[in-house]
Design an enzyme around this catalytic site. Structure first.
Site, mmCIF file in Angstrom:
data_model
loop_
_atom_site.group_PDB
_atom_site.id
_atom_site.type_symbol
_atom_site.label_atom_id
_atom_site.label_comp_id
_atom_site.label_asym_id
_atom_site.label_seq_id
_atom_site.Cartn_x
_atom_site.Cartn_y
_atom_site.Cartn_z
ATOM 1 N N SER A 38 0.828 -0.897 0.046
ATOM 2 C CA SER A 38 -0.565 -0.259 -0.320
ATOM 3 C C SER A 38 0.857 1.248 0.364
ATOM 4 C CB SER A 38 -1.175 -0.153 1.090
ATOM 5 O OG SER A 38 -1.561 1.055 1.681
ATOM 6 N N TYR A 51 -2.275 -1.069 10.329
ATOM 7 C CA TYR A 51 -2.533 -1.286 9.306
ATOM 8 C C TYR A 51 -1.027 -0.750 7.994
ATOM 9 C CZ TYR A 51 -4.265 -1.567 4.180
ATOM 10 O OH TYR A 51 -4.262 -1.319 2.244
HETATM 11 P P1 NAI Z 1 -11.171 -6.052 -0.227
HETATM 12 O O1 NAI Z 1 -11.558 -5.777 0.827
HETATM 13 O O2 NAI Z 1 -12.224 -5.609 -1.433
HETATM 14 O O3 NAI Z 1 -10.958 -7.234 -0.839
HETATM 15 C C1 NAI Z 1 -10.329 -8.136 0.165
HETATM 16 C C2 NAI Z 1 -10.266 -9.785 0.264
HETATM 17 O O4 NAI Z 1 -8.966 -10.260 1.079
HETATM 18 C C3 NAI Z 1 -11.545 -10.507 0.752
HETATM 19 O O5 NAI Z 1 -12.254 -10.710 -0.454
HETATM 20 C C4 NAI Z 1 -11.538 -11.031 1.122
HETATM 21 O O6 NAI Z 1 -12.546 -12.100 2.034
HETATM 22 C C5 NAI Z 1 -10.384 -11.782 1.667
HETATM 23 N N1 NAI Z 1 -9.115 -12.168 2.197
HETATM 24 C C6 NAI Z 1 -9.282 -11.486 3.787
HETATM 25 N N2 NAI Z 1 -8.681 -11.834 4.662
HETATM 26 C C7 NAI Z 1 -8.445 -13.516 4.304
HETATM 27 C C8 NAI Z 1 -8.112 -14.563 4.757
HETATM 28 N N3 NAI Z 1 -7.350 -14.662 5.829
HETATM 29 N N4 NAI Z 1 -7.928 -15.067 3.285
HETATM 30 C C9 NAI Z 1 -7.439 -15.020 2.488
HETATM 31 N N5 NAI Z 1 -8.479 -14.164 2.144
HETATM 32 C C10 NAI Z 1 -9.090 -13.136 2.616
HETATM 33 O O7 NAI Z 1 -9.896 -4.870 -0.656
HETATM 34 P P2 NAI Z 1 -8.647 -4.876 -1.566
HETATM 35 O O8 NAI Z 1 -9.187 -2.993 -1.627
HETATM 36 O O9 NAI Z 1 -9.336 -5.126 -2.944
HETATM 37 O O10 NAI Z 1 -7.791 -4.569 -1.010
HETATM 38 C C11 NAI Z 1 -6.858 -5.755 -1.654
HETATM 39 C C12 NAI Z 1 -5.326 -5.060 -1.125
HETATM 40 O O11 NAI Z 1 -5.073 -4.327 -1.623
HETATM 41 C C13 NAI Z 1 -5.063 -5.717 0.483
HETATM 42 O O12 NAI Z 1 -4.054 -5.896 0.766
HETATM 43 C C14 NAI Z 1 -5.209 -3.911 0.442
HETATM 44 O O13 NAI Z 1 -4.604 -3.646 1.793
HETATM 45 C C15 NAI Z 1 -4.503 -3.863 -0.576
HETATM 46 N N6 NAI Z 1 -4.685 -2.408 -0.566
HETATM 47 C C16 NAI Z 1 -5.851 -1.214 -0.602
HETATM 48 C C17 NAI Z 1 -6.571 -0.428 -1.364
HETATM 49 C C18 NAI Z 1 -7.637 0.361 -1.602
HETATM 50 O O14 NAI Z 1 -7.567 1.500 -1.489
HETATM 51 N N7 NAI Z 1 -8.965 -0.166 -1.947
HETATM 52 C C19 NAI Z 1 -5.230 0.714 -1.076
HETATM 53 C C20 NAI Z 1 -4.239 -0.077 -1.260
HETATM 54 C C21 NAI Z 1 -3.514 -1.286 -0.415
#
Ligand code: NAI
Length: 260
Positions: free
Chosen positions: A151, A164
Site C-alpha cells: 500500500s 495497517y
Molecule cells: P477487499 O476488502 O475488496 O478485498 C480483500 C479480500 O481479501 C476479500 O475478498 C477478503 O475476503 C480477503 N481476505 C481477507 N482476509 C483473508 C484471509 N485471512 N485469507 C484469505 N483472504 C482473505 O479489499 P481490496 O481493496 O481489494 O484490497 C486488496 C489488497 O489491496 C489488500 O491487501 C489491501 O490492503 C490493499 N490495498 C487496498 C487499497 C484500497 O484503497 N482499496 C489501497 C492500498 C492497498
C-alpha cells in the site's frame, strides 16, 4: 500426485498464477487480468461465494480459472494450495499475495495491542506463508514472479491506521528482502503500493473515518480514486517477462500521493 512436468513439456504447459483475496476488489480484478493474459488462474479467498463468482466471471469471458478456499493465516493451507497447482499443472509461474484487512481506525494510543496481532496475522503472516509456499518450487524451476500487494501506507505514515500502515511497511520489507535472497535464481519478487482504490475496503474506511468521498479525493493529487483494473495492470506487468529486470521494487499506484 502427478510427476512434475519438466524441460520441453514445461514450456508448453499453461502458465499458472494464484491470487489470494480474489473474491473482491483488487484481487478479483487481478484474477481477471491474469486470465486475460493467458494464465490458468487459481482464485483463492475465505469468501467462497465471492471467489466462486470471480471464477464464473472469468470462465464466462473465456478464461481458465478455479476457486480454492485458502485462509492466508494458515501456513498449511497456503502450502496445500501450491501443491494443488503443481499437481494439476506441474508449474507455478506467478503468486499474487493480495489478501488484506484494514483493521481498526483509531489513534495509536487508543488501540488494543491485539488489533496489531490480528492485522499482522493476515497482512504480514499471510504474505510470509504465501512466499514460503511458493518460493521453493519457483527457485527449483529457476523462474517465477511474486507480487505482494502492499500500500502507499507501506511507504508513508497513515494517521489512525497504525496496525495497517505498520503491516504494509512490513510487506515492503519482506518483498525487498526476499528479492535479494533469490535474485540470482531467476525468481523476482516485487510489491505494488496502491493508493485509495475503489473497492469495498475504501467504502468501509470512509465509514470508519466519518468522511465523504469528496473529502477523500481532495487529498489525492489526481483528484480521483484508483480503479482496481489499474492496480491489476501493474501486477500483470510485474508478473510478465516485460519486467524481467525488475525485482525488489515497490511500485506506487496512487494518483501522486507518494510524491507529495
Ligand atoms: P477487499 O476488502 O475488496 O478485498 C480483500 C479480500 O481479501 C476479500 O475478498 C477478503 O475476503 C480477503 N481476505 C481477507 N482476509 C483473508 C484471509 N485471512 N485469507 C484469505 N483472504 C482473505 O479489499 P481490496 O481493496 O481489494 O484490497 C486488496 C489488497 O489491496 C489488500 O491487501 C489491501 O490492503 C490493499 N490495498 C487496498 C487499497 C484500497 O484503497 N482499496 C489501497 C492500498 C492497498
Amino acid at each position: 500426485m502427478k510427476a512434475p512436468i519438466s524441460g520441453h513439456t514445461l514450456s508448453l504447459a499453461m502458465r499458472t498464477a494464484y491470487v489470494t483475496g480474489a473474491a473482491s476488489g483488487i484481487g478479483r480484478a487481478t484474477a481477471h487480468r491474469l486470465a486475460t493474459d493467458g494464465f490458468a488462474v487459481f482464485a483463492t479467498d475465505i469468501d467462497e461465494a465471492g471467489g466462486i463468482e470471480t471464477v464464473a466471471q472469468i470462465e464466462a469471458a473465456g478464461g481458465t480459472a478455479s476457486f480454492v478456499r485458502c485462509d492466508v493465516t494458515n501456513a498449511d493451507a497456503c502450502r496445500a494450495l501450491v501443491a494443488q497447482i503443481l499437481d494439476a499443472h506441474g508449474r507455478l509461474d506467478v503468486a499474487v499475495h493480495n489478501a488484506g484487512i484494514e483493521g481498526p481506525v483509531l489513534p495509536l494510543a487508543a488501540l488494543d495491542p491485539d488489533a496489531f496481532r490480528q492485522v499482522f496475522e493476515v497482512n504480514v503472516m499471510g504474505v510470509v506463508h504465501g512466499m514460503q509456499a511458493a518460493l521453493g518450487t519457483m527457485v527449483e524451476a529457476g523462474q517465477g514472479s511474486i507480487v505482494n500487494v502492499a500500500s502507499v501506507a507501506g511507504l508513508n505514515g497513515f494517521p489512525f491506521h497504525a496496525p495497517y500502515a505498520t503491516s504494509k511497511h512490513a510487506v515492503v520489507g519482506l518483498t525487498r528482502t526476499a528479492a535479494l535472497e533469490v535474485a540470482r535464481t531467476g525468481v523476482r519478487v516485487n510489491a505494488v503500493c496502491p493508493g485509495f482504490t475503489d473497492t469495498p475496503m475504501v467504502d468501509d474506511g470512509l465509514q470508519k473515518m466519518g468522511q465523504t468521498l469528496e473529502q477523500l479525493t481532495r487529498r489525492i493529487p489526481a483528484r480521483r480514486l484508483g480503479h482496481p483494473d489499474e492496480v491489476a495492470a501493474a501486477i500483470a506487468y510485474l508478473a510478465s517477462a516485460a519486467a524481467a529486470y525488475v525485482t525488489g521494487h515497490a511500485l506506487a499506484l496512487d494518483g501522486g500521493l507518494d510524491a507529495g
